[in-house]
Motif scaffolding. Structure first.
Motif, PDB file in Angstrom:
ATOM      1  N   SER A 118      35.117  39.619  43.392  1.00  0.00           N
ATOM      2  CA  SER A 118      33.969  40.516  43.355  1.00  0.00           C
ATOM      3  C   SER A 118      34.080  41.522  42.218  1.00  0.00           C
ATOM      4  O   SER A 118      33.195  42.359  42.054  1.00  0.00           O
ATOM      5  CB  SER A 118      33.828  41.263  44.690  1.00  0.00           C
ATOM      6  OG  SER A 118      34.937  42.119  44.898  1.00  0.00           O
ATOM      7  N   THR A 159      36.626  37.987  36.958  1.00  0.00           N
ATOM      8  CA  THR A 159      35.682  36.961  36.543  1.00  0.00           C
ATOM      9  C   THR A 159      35.527  36.904  35.023  1.00  0.00           C
ATOM     10  O   THR A 159      35.422  35.818  34.451  1.00  0.00           O
ATOM     11  CB  THR A 159      34.315  37.208  37.202  1.00  0.00           C
ATOM     12  OG1 THR A 159      33.877  38.551  36.915  1.00  0.00           O
ATOM     13  CG2 THR A 159      34.396  37.022  38.705  1.00  0.00           C
ATOM     14  N   SER A 172      30.604  37.486  40.497  1.00  0.00           N
ATOM     15  CA  SER A 172      30.927  38.766  41.141  1.00  0.00           C
ATOM     16  C   SER A 172      29.739  39.323  41.919  1.00  0.00           C
ATOM     17  O   SER A 172      29.909  39.882  43.001  1.00  0.00           O
ATOM     18  CB  SER A 172      31.397  39.779  40.088  1.00  0.00           C
ATOM     19  OG  SER A 172      30.389  39.994  39.121  1.00  0.00           O
TER      20      SER A 172
END
Length: 224
Positions: free
Chosen positions: A97, A102, A162
């Motif tokens: 998240s 990411t 995310s």
């Protein structure tokens, strides 16, 4: 006490040390046991998933001369899937998240594809900037649009993953915080809704890891 709702996603909120990021490597505790135990149904299912992904990625890549070219994308799918699943358990930090993780996955992949493509297939990369059949008067605009769309690819990959992880967790947190103010009948409805949301989040975890890996595969196939 949390300063705001989003501080629940902050790894430095709960303790002085950022030990929450250790959840990123928790999947190493589960994977090795598959190779030492007698193959179970879960193990056979995972092998089936890997072989299906291998066949699909091999078609997307279109270059079968390089052995093991799908291994990187299957590993990418696996690490995102395990982190998404582990984030659904209570008191386990959801590392996917955060844009820190990411972007760390998307940016090096995209950058390596771009460097490889522009060094080895320069003409091919220039040809990608102008779609086939574009009128000559629109070519400068198409080059600008294609360049911008190419530059934002790592950002869209990272933000898509995310944002989907945050959205589901945030909705479950908001609904869960209202439980203390509800009657016994509404709590039963709330539990059913939370279970439905949890099932949805399980599906989102699989879909988002698959989408991330497939898009990374497609981006790599464009530079060949």
């Amino acid at each position: 006490m949390m300063a705001n709702l989003f501080s629940s996603f902050d790894p430095s909120t709960n303790m002085n040390l950022s030990l929450n990021w250790l959840s990123t490597i928790l999947f190493f505790l589960f994977i090795p046991s598959m190779f030492w135990l007698i193959p179970s149904r879960m193990n056979m299912l995972w092998i089936k998933i890997i072989m299906t992904l291998h066949n699909e990625f091999k078609i997307l890549l279109g270059n079968t001369n390089i052995k093991g070219s799908t291994l990187m994308f299957i590993s990418l799918f696996s690490i995102i899937l395990f982190n998404n699943f582990l984030g659904l358990f209570p008191y386990i930090f959801t590392s996917t998240s955060h844009l820190t993780l990411t972007l760390s996955l998307a940016l090096p992949l995209w950058l390596s594809f771009m460097i490889y493509g522009w060094i080895n297939n320069t003409i091919h990369m220039f040809a990608h900037l102008v779609p086939q059949g574009t009128p000559p008067i629109l070519m400068p605009f198409m080059v600008c649009i294609e360049t911008i769309s190419n530059m934002i690819r790592p950002g869209t990959l990272a933000i898509r993953l995310s944002a989907n992880m945050i959205a589901g967790h945030l909705l479950m947190t908001l609904l869960g915080n209202t439980g203390s103010m509800l009657s016994i009948y509404l709590i039963n409805i709330l539990i059913i809704v939370q279970l439905a949301l949890l099932t949805l989040e399980l599906a989102v975890s699989i879909i988002q890891s698959y989408v991330f890996a497939v898009l990374a595969t497609l981006y790599s196939s464009e530079v060949n």
